[in-house]
Design a protein around this motif. Sequence first.
Motif, short mmCIF file in Angstrom:
data_model
loop_
_atom_site.label_atom_id
_atom_site.label_comp_id
_atom_site.label_asym_id
_atom_site.label_seq_id
_atom_site.Cartn_x
_atom_site.Cartn_y
_atom_site.Cartn_z
N LEU A 162 33.67 22.09 32.96
CA LEU A 162 33.71 23.10 34.01
C LEU A 162 32.46 23.96 33.98
O LEU A 162 31.86 24.26 35.02
CB LEU A 162 34.96 23.98 33.86
N ARG A 163 32.04 24.36 32.79
CA ARG A 163 30.87 25.21 32.65
C ARG A 163 29.61 24.49 33.13
O ARG A 163 28.79 25.06 33.83
CB ARG A 163 30.71 25.63 31.18
N GLU A 164 29.47 23.23 32.73
CA GLU A 164 28.29 22.46 33.11
C GLU A 164 28.20 22.27 34.62
O GLU A 164 27.11 22.11 35.17
CB GLU A 164 28.31 21.10 32.42
N ASN A 165 29.35 22.27 35.29
CA ASN A 165 29.37 22.08 36.74
C ASN A 165 29.52 23.40 37.49
O ASN A 165 29.87 23.41 38.67
CB ASN A 165 30.50 21.12 37.11
N ARG A 166 29.27 24.50 36.78
CA ARG A 166 29.23 25.83 37.39
C ARG A 166 30.53 26.19 38.11
O ARG A 166 30.54 26.71 39.22
CB ARG A 166 28.04 25.95 38.35
N VAL A 167 31.64 25.89 37.45
CA VAL A 167 32.96 26.24 37.98
C VAL A 167 33.51 27.37 37.12
O VAL A 167 33.69 27.21 35.91
CB VAL A 167 33.93 25.03 37.94
N TRP A 168 33.77 28.52 37.73
CA TRP A 168 34.28 29.66 36.97
C TRP A 168 35.12 30.55 37.85
O TRP A 168 35.29 30.29 39.05
CB TRP A 168 33.13 30.44 36.33
N GLY A 169 35.65 31.63 37.28
CA GLY A 169 36.46 32.57 38.05
C GLY A 169 37.78 31.96 38.48
O GLY A 169 38.40 31.17 37.77
N ALA A 170 38.21 32.33 39.69
CA ALA A 170 39.49 31.86 40.21
C ALA A 170 39.51 30.34 40.33
O ALA A 170 40.54 29.69 40.06
CB ALA A 170 39.77 32.49 41.58
N LYS A 171 38.39 29.75 40.71
CA LYS A 171 38.35 28.29 40.87
C LYS A 171 38.51 27.56 39.55
O LYS A 171 39.02 26.44 39.51
CB LYS A 171 37.05 27.87 41.56
N GLU A 172 38.05 28.16 38.46
CA GLU A 172 38.21 27.53 37.16
C GLU A 172 39.68 27.27 36.86
O GLU A 172 40.06 26.17 36.43
CB GLU A 172 37.60 28.42 36.07
N ARG A 173 40.53 28.25 37.12
CA ARG A 173 41.97 28.08 36.86
C ARG A 173 42.57 27.03 37.80
O ARG A 173 43.42 26.24 37.41
CB ARG A 173 42.68 29.41 37.02
N LEU A 174 42.12 27.04 39.07
CA LEU A 174 42.64 26.07 40.04
C LEU A 174 42.21 24.66 39.67
O LEU A 174 43.00 23.71 39.74
CB LEU A 174 42.17 26.45 41.44
N TYR A 175 40.94 24.50 39.29
CA TYR A 175 40.45 23.18 38.88
C TYR A 175 41.23 22.66 37.67
O TYR A 175 41.58 21.48 37.61
CB TYR A 175 38.97 23.27 38.52
N GLU A 176 41.45 23.53 36.70
CA GLU A 176 42.18 23.12 35.48
C GLU A 176 43.54 22.54 35.84
O GLU A 176 43.95 21.50 35.30
CB GLU A 176 42.34 24.31 34.53
#
Length: 354
Positions: free
Chosen positions: A281-295
């Motif tokens: 997630l970090r390498e693909n610049r996914v963070w914040g609210a989207k990080e939880r949704l992606y997970e």
Amino acid sequence: MHIALNQLAAHLHKGLRPLYTLHGDEPLLQQEAADAIRAQARAQGYTERSSFAVAGAHFDWSAVLAAGGSLSLFADKQIIEIRIPSGKPGKDGSAALQQIAQAAAGNDSTLTLVLLPRLDKATKTGAWFSALENNGATVQIDPIDRAALPQWIAQRLAAQGQRVAAGEEGQRTLTFFADRVEGNLLAAHQEIQKLALLHPPGELGWAQVEAAVLNVARYDVFKLSEAVLAGQLLRVQRMLDGLQAEGEAAVLVHWALAEDIRGLKRVKDAMNAGRPLPMALRENRVWGAKERLYERVLAHLTDASAARLLQSAHLVDGIVKGLKVPDWPQDPWQALQRLALQLGRASAGAARRG
């Protein structure tokens, strides 16, 4: 020091600081916070007010600095407001703000109020913002998200002596209200005030709210993306209809949806290659609210499903650019709806299994 917005009133009741910085992208809440600071300042004798709007890199900061060091013959306390709509004061502005912040300590004759838009992380760690934060009080003003909006509406109604019915009926009324004003907090405020004019204090029924509240929701493609990933299918449909009615470009809506699909595929591939999920997630610049949704989505997204979503996104890219694709709607918005629901159903399935 940092003050949460919901603690500002209590803070002001205890006493004023000589420097306040408000930053965020919700105009109504920022205006209300600034009004609260001004009101408290006026009550304590700050009767003079000067306002400066920083426009462009060539703004003359000397006038701001001079105002902080002078008082008129008619006042012994003053408020100086500095609006920086771009959030970028420039080199000269950075130096001036640091000077203003340092001069604020112990200054009981001048209250400085700095108004800024939402700032990124790099800006908030810069020298000028750090000086404002270290020498005064900063208030970060975040938008009210959709999940919190019904409660926000209920609190505003209570402040004017009104309430919805208890239980399920009241929740249905608040949800209806929130649907009509989502993304447009100023309109929500106006609709709440309208109810105070139309009806006396007390309980408001569903019919009263339905008759009074206009459909003034505003949507953006980024909130649509979050709703799709959360599997909120009815909300997704409503947002797509709203975006189309507002004249949003279909190609931009497709970009937002496709970017999430590509992001999910990239993270999935990285996990298949042995990367831990947090690292992928970090390498693909996914963070914040989207990080939880992606997970949540990635925990149940198969390689085959990710590939199908990527292929659908590719087909819809052609449709929004005017190409005809067999077995797909030729209307760009119908195709976008199908793509959004395809991703939304995968997300909703992940939510149910999670």
